[in-house]
Design a protein around this motif. Structure first.
Motif: not given
Length: 544
Positions: A296, A298-302, A305, A436-437, A439, A469
């Motif tokens: 992923n 575009d992982i939500k966790d910065a 990511k 997108g949830r 890793d 993504k």
């Protein structure tokens, strides 16, 4: 441009498997098929899974289809002509009927093709320049539900009259006719579908047939029954009066049913290979699926990511995988180590050279290198360790077995912690990957047509199935050139260059090319098993 060679279908005949294992199922007029997969739906503009495709093809024909040898042939299209610029196909339809007595007309195709774009179906992208490249499809795909009927009517598909369908392309597509065998291009009876509304394709009474069989019963997660469609235009070729599918059956249960004579064809898993390999009833084939790890990007966790965006971290994951051991000692079903994102034996150029051989290899097993790349990544990130969640499906054989094996591979990398996340296929894709949830995930893709773009499109920016993504401007530019290049040799070279861009940075990580194993009664012939498009075709099945 010459049509690219298609991957060969395997027609599993009784002659190939003469010997023991004849079926004792309830009738010589019934073919019984068992699979661990379920039918997710019967709306050709919605579904995107192999088992649904198999069921859909049992009841529906498209413009093009397969003959008894698994080769492409005219189906609902009696004939066709192609313009000199190779951008306009004019199909003349044969006399064919829906199971309610209505004639199959050109308008049925126009309605179905507009419908998938209007509803933003998962395969709507296959109408634009990533597939059939039908005139104005890209614009309509972007509009989706906001498209008006007047706008939908600008799509390059017209019913000149009931028997004449005209399709205009934005640019020539060398594999266009092969695409016409694929379920997302099947026709739909508008009057029937609109009367059914949201129930269309959800139960036998909301499924209309123009194909070899009619659906009579469907218990989701358990079984489906079909009977011969006497109004099918090619009914004389259909020897079975009944078709029965046992669904969501564990391979162990399917093999037991086969051994008892209650099943004619059972797909089995790798752990059963040793038990049956060498017997007259055991068959092995190229299943066509590429299994791969999808990071992923575009992982939500910065922090995560940033870590997944590091190419050294992705290379470490790839080098840690012992693909040869996985396929030879764990799967044992004819699967092969993946060396790139386009599988071998999918497509050849005009000279007959296989794409995979021309493009070379991008995978290797080297634990020492894996650690070196991982350490380099940690240093660049300024951290001492990393933790990733590994998503996989626990109802997709052999996903659980493969995921567990990969976990042991990744455990060899010091400083890497893997948290396993098992879930159902539906939850993995519809909830987690679409949202997108995740890793990184273990996933698979089967070829819709015999051209490298059926895989390469998955890594294009904005592709519906690019859940990770991945995005690379150079890659996108090359793929844009591929879609308009009319010189076959240049087009092939562009595809090779594009794959190299994505594989050099492992936008997705290839793992293995899936082999298939099944048990087949020796008194049965005519099952067509394909690595491309619809996985299984039962139109020509016969039982002695």
């Amino acid at each position: 441009m010459k049509m690219l060679k298609r991957s060969a279908a395997i027609v599993l005949s009784a002659a190939m498997l003469a010997g023991c294992g004849s079926s004792k199922s309830d009738s010589k007029d019934t073919f019984r098929f068992a699979s661990e997969l379920d039918i997710l739906g019967m709306d050709s503009t919605v579904v995107d899974d192999g088992m649904s495709f198999t069921a859909l093809h049992a009841v529906t024909e498209g413009l093009m289809g397969l003959d008894k040898d698994g080769k492409q042939t005219n189906a609902l299209a009696k004939s066709y002509t192609l313009s000199d610029d190779r951008k306009t196909y004019t199909f003349t339809l044969r006399d064919a009927k829906w199971s309610n007595g209505d004639a199959v007309t050109a308008k049925d195709f126009v309605y179905a093709w507009q419908r998938i774009l209007k509803n933003s179906g998962k395969y709507s992208y296959m109408y634009g320049d990533e597939g059939a490249n039908i005139k104005n499809a890209n614009v309509l795909k972007a509009k989706g539900p906001k498209a008006t009927q007047a706008e939908l009517d600008t799509l390059g598909v017209k019913a000149k009259d009931d028997k004449t369908l005209v399709v205009e392309l934005a640019a020539p597509v060398p594999y266009f006719l092969e695409l016409m065998t694929f379920p997302c291009y099947y026709p739909i009876n508008q009057k029937f579908a609109e009367k059914a509304g949201k129930k269309y394709g959800t139960a036998p009474e909301y499924v209309l047939s123009n194909g070899a069989f009619k659906m009579t019963k469907w218990t989701k997660g358990k079984s489906a029954d079909f009977e011969k469609n006497e109004s099918y235009y090619n009914a004389s070729a259909v020897k079975m009066k009944n078709l029965h599918m046992d669904l969501a059956v564990k391979p162990q249960a399917a093999s037991a049913s086969f051994d008892s004579g209650s099943t004619d064809f059972a797909i089995i898993s790798s752990e059963l290979v040793d038990k049956y390999k060498g017997k007259d009833t055991y068959v092995q084939y190229n299943e066509g699926y590429l299994w791969y790890l999808e990071p992923n990007h575009d992982i939500k966790d910065a922090a995560k990511k940033k870590a997944m965006a590091n190419v050294n971290i992705r290379k470490a994951l790839s080098y840690a995988i012992d693909r040869d051991s996985l396929t030879s000692k764990v799967l044992k079903d004819g699967s092969k180590a993946a060396t790139g994102f386009v599988p071998a034996q999918l497509s050849q150029n005009a000279k007959g050279e296989d794409f995979r051989k021309l493009a070379g290899s991008f995978t290797s097993y080297d634990v020492k290198k894996a650690q070196e790349y991982f350490d380099a990544g940690l240093k660049e990130l300024g951290v001492s360790s990393l933790t990733f969640e590994f998503l996989y499906g626990n109802d997709e054989s052999p996903a659980d077995k493969v995921a567990e094996y990969l976990q042991t591979n990744f455990a060899k990398i010091k400083g890497l912690k893997i948290e396993m996340k098992a879930t159902t296929k539906k939850d993995r894709i519809d909830n987690r990957m679409v949202g997108g949830r995740f890793d990184f995930a273990l996933t698979r893709w089967g070829p819709d047509y015999a051209d490298p773009t059926t895989y390469l499109n998955l890594m294009s920016t904005g592709n519906n199935n690019n859940y990770g993504k991945y995005s690379n401007a150079k890659y996108d530019a090359l793929m844009k050139q591929v879609r308009t290049e009319t010189n076959a040799d240049k087009r092939y070279e562009l595809m090779i260059q594009a794959e190299k861009v994505a594989m050099d940075e492992l936008g997705n990580i290839p793992v293995f090319e899936k082999g298939g194993s099944a048990l087949k009664a020796t008194n049965t012939s005519g099952v067509i098993t394909k690595a491309v498009g619809v996985p299984n075709t039962f139109t020509y099945v016969e039982k002695k």
